[in-house]
Design a protein around this motif. Structure first.
Motif, mmCIF file in Angstrom:
data_model
loop_
_atom_site.group_PDB
_atom_site.id
_atom_site.type_symbol
_atom_site.label_atom_id
_atom_site.label_comp_id
_atom_site.label_asym_id
_atom_site.label_seq_id
_atom_site.Cartn_x
_atom_site.Cartn_y
_atom_site.Cartn_z
ATOM 1 N N GLY A 38 0.808 -1.209 0.000
ATOM 2 C CA GLY A 38 0.000 0.000 0.000
ATOM 3 C C GLY A 38 0.843 1.262 0.000
ATOM 4 N N TYR A 39 1.877 1.290 0.838
ATOM 5 C CA TYR A 39 2.749 2.469 0.871
ATOM 6 C C TYR A 39 3.640 2.538 -0.368
ATOM 7 C CZ TYR A 39 1.328 3.396 5.670
ATOM 8 O OH TYR A 39 0.598 3.703 6.794
ATOM 9 N N LEU A 82 6.422 13.320 4.766
ATOM 10 C CA LEU A 82 5.980 12.110 5.450
ATOM 11 C C LEU A 82 4.509 11.828 5.183
ATOM 12 C CD1 LEU A 82 7.781 12.546 8.908
ATOM 13 C CD2 LEU A 82 8.378 10.984 7.047
ATOM 14 N N THR A 83 3.708 12.890 5.136
ATOM 15 C CA THR A 83 2.287 12.709 4.839
ATOM 16 C C THR A 83 2.086 12.179 3.437
ATOM 17 O OG1 THR A 83 1.743 14.535 6.336
ATOM 18 C CG2 THR A 83 0.047 13.869 4.762
ATOM 19 N N ARG A 84 2.892 12.672 2.495
ATOM 20 C CA ARG A 84 2.784 12.223 1.103
ATOM 21 C C ARG A 84 3.239 10.766 0.953
ATOM 22 N NH1 ARG A 84 3.834 14.579 -3.998
ATOM 23 N NH2 ARG A 84 3.340 12.992 -5.590
ATOM 24 N N GLN A 93 -3.671 -0.287 3.068
ATOM 25 C CA GLN A 93 -3.227 -0.037 4.432
ATOM 26 C C GLN A 93 -4.368 -0.261 5.417
ATOM 27 O OE1 GLN A 93 -2.484 1.675 1.711
ATOM 28 N NE2 GLN A 93 -0.852 3.166 2.030
ATOM 29 N N CYS A 94 -5.576 0.126 5.031
ATOM 30 C CA CYS A 94 -6.739 -0.054 5.905
ATOM 31 C C CYS A 94 -6.997 -1.541 6.142
ATOM 32 C CB CYS A 94 -7.961 0.614 5.287
ATOM 33 S SG CYS A 94 -9.438 0.573 6.349
ATOM 34 N N ILE A 95 -6.968 -2.331 5.062
ATOM 35 C CA ILE A 95 -7.180 -3.774 5.205
ATOM 36 C C ILE A 95 -6.042 -4.396 6.011
ATOM 37 C CG2 ILE A 95 -7.353 -5.961 3.962
ATOM 38 C CD1 ILE A 95 -8.664 -4.482 1.680
ATOM 39 N N GLY A 96 -4.801 -3.985 5.736
ATOM 40 C CA GLY A 96 -3.661 -4.544 6.447
ATOM 41 C C GLY A 96 -3.708 -4.270 7.942
ATOM 42 N N LEU A 97 -4.031 -3.029 8.328
ATOM 43 C CA LEU A 97 -4.089 -2.690 9.748
ATOM 44 C C LEU A 97 -5.282 -3.365 10.419
ATOM 45 C CD1 LEU A 97 -2.812 -1.131 12.026
ATOM 46 C CD2 LEU A 97 -4.171 0.874 11.373
ATOM 47 N N ALA A 98 -6.423 -3.445 9.713
ATOM 48 C CA ALA A 98 -7.592 -4.136 10.266
ATOM 49 C C ALA A 98 -7.298 -5.623 10.449
ATOM 50 C CB ALA A 98 -8.795 -3.934 9.359
ATOM 51 N N LEU A 99 -6.626 -6.229 9.468
ATOM 52 C CA LEU A 99 -6.266 -7.642 9.570
ATOM 53 C C LEU A 99 -5.302 -7.875 10.730
ATOM 54 C CD1 LEU A 99 -6.214 -10.543 8.486
ATOM 55 C CD2 LEU A 99 -4.439 -9.823 6.867
ATOM 56 N N LEU A 100 -4.334 -6.986 10.887
ATOM 57 C CA LEU A 100 -3.350 -7.130 11.959
ATOM 58 C C LEU A 100 -4.011 -7.020 13.330
ATOM 59 C CD1 LEU A 100 -0.394 -7.362 12.856
ATOM 60 C CD2 LEU A 100 -0.226 -4.870 12.636
#
Length: 367
Positions: A102-103, A123-125, A133-140
């Protein structure tokens, strides 16, 4: 024997059933076509009535993708009490892969990073928070919690709390993020350009996971499909009791899109098996089709994509043709890449050559 009857089940099986992958494949098809049309359709073509209807339907694509992702995570656990702990390491590695990809897709290029310097803007960019990233963090986070809580009562309680709590807490999370570092604002949703922040988009993931846990108790086939439709229509009815709110932090929006997603899953469930089998290959390669098509459409780093090389000037047939062609090419590349990976790592689960070799070895030892 009825070969066209619904055979769809969300329960754990020895082989992947095309039904769940078919739903994901439908989301992939809508995603690739949606991105391509958005980048290439001329202003005149966008005004056509059915294109406007499609644009309204396109809003279900990302929620459906997240919903099915959460469903697949819980469905794969089956009924074994220790399953969540047994696969925790694999789930963590999968989460890190999703976050990395994702990044990587949002890498602006070394020249752009040097030009911005070591600033919050850079850093924001670089750390733009998107769907993977949303799926990865939710899965984690979900995998860790499911491994810690008791299987019988802990799983549904945790999943329901996250499915309901994340959308309800979204407005407060956005306000809390104001003034924090840019990457944190991207994650929470406070930053400009964060299209799929954890609040409220992770709510779709956990809603799918909770629905999978509850409906796993219902007999597969028509009963499960009818239950999906009943729950979906019930949620639609509940959302009609209050005023519509399409704000990005709206819990109403999440509930309405979840209802639509469940209706789509119910329709796929009740559809003939051959329909889902057509879409299933795209669903099984959804991650790699996602990763491959985005740079082609929108570019990557300092390499321009179709959005800049062609631009919004194509008619509807030409744009649809480009989208379908892009989908097929990405699927072919993903298929070849998977085959090469299997050849390089024959010990992977599902390698028929290795399994046959081991099976023959065991038979000869017994003899």
């Amino acid at each position: 024997m009825n070969r066209l009857g619904p055979q769809f089940t969300f329960q754990k099986q020895s082989h992947r059933h095309p039904g769940l992958d078919g739903a994901r494949g439908l989301a992939v098809l809508a995603m690739v076509l949606g991105h391509t049309l958005d980048a290439l359709l001329s202003p005149e073509a966008r005004q056509q009535p059915w294109v406007q209807h499609y644009w309204a339907f396109r809003g279900i694509t990302a929620p459906l993708f997240l919903l099915v992702s959460g469903w697949a995570v819980v469905a794969a656990l089956g009924t074994r009490p220790t399953a969540a702990r047994d696969v925790l390491g694999k789930r963590v590695r999968r989460s890190l892969l999703l976050l990395f990809l994702g990044y990587l897709l949002h890498w602006p290029g070394l020249a752009a990073v040097r030009a911005m310097g070591w600033t919050d803007t850079m850093l924001t960019r670089v750390l733009t928070f998107d769907a993977l990233q949303c799926i990865g963090l939710a899965l984690l986070s979900g995998s860790v919690l499911l491994a810690l809580v008791p299987a019988r009562w802990g799983r549904p309680l945790v999943l329901l709390t996250l499915a309901v709590g994340i959308p309800l807490a979204s407005a407060a999370a956005w306000r809390f993020g104001v003034g924090l570092p840019g990457p944190v604002q991207q994650l929470l949703g406070s930053a400009e350009g964060s299209r799929f922040p954890f609040f409220p988009w992770a709510g779709f993931f956990f809603a799918g996971a909770f629905a999978a846990y509850v409906l796993n108790l219902i007999k597969p086939g028509w009963p499960q499909g009818l239950a999906l439709l009943a729950v979906g229509f019930g949620l639609v009815g509940l959302t009609r009791l209050v005023e519509a709110d399409w704000a990005p932090t709206s819990a109403w929006m999440v509930a309405y899109r979840v209802a639509q997603g469940l209706l789509v899953l119910g329709a796929v469930n009740l559809a003939p098996t051959r329909v889902s089998r057509i879409l299933a290959p795209f669903g099984r390669m959804s991650l790699w089709i996602y990763v491959l098509h985005l740079p082609v459409v929108y570019g990557w780093a300092d390499i321009a994509g179709l959005a800049h090389r062609v631009g919004p000037r194509l008619g509807l047939p030409a744009a649809v043709g480009v989208g379908v062609g892009l989908l097929l090419v990405c699927a072919l590349v993903a298929r070849v890449g998977r085959w090469l990976l299997d050849q390089a790592r024959p010990w992977r689960a599902g390698s028929t050559t290795l399994e046959a070799s081991l099976s023959g070895s065991r038979v000869s030892q017994r003899i």
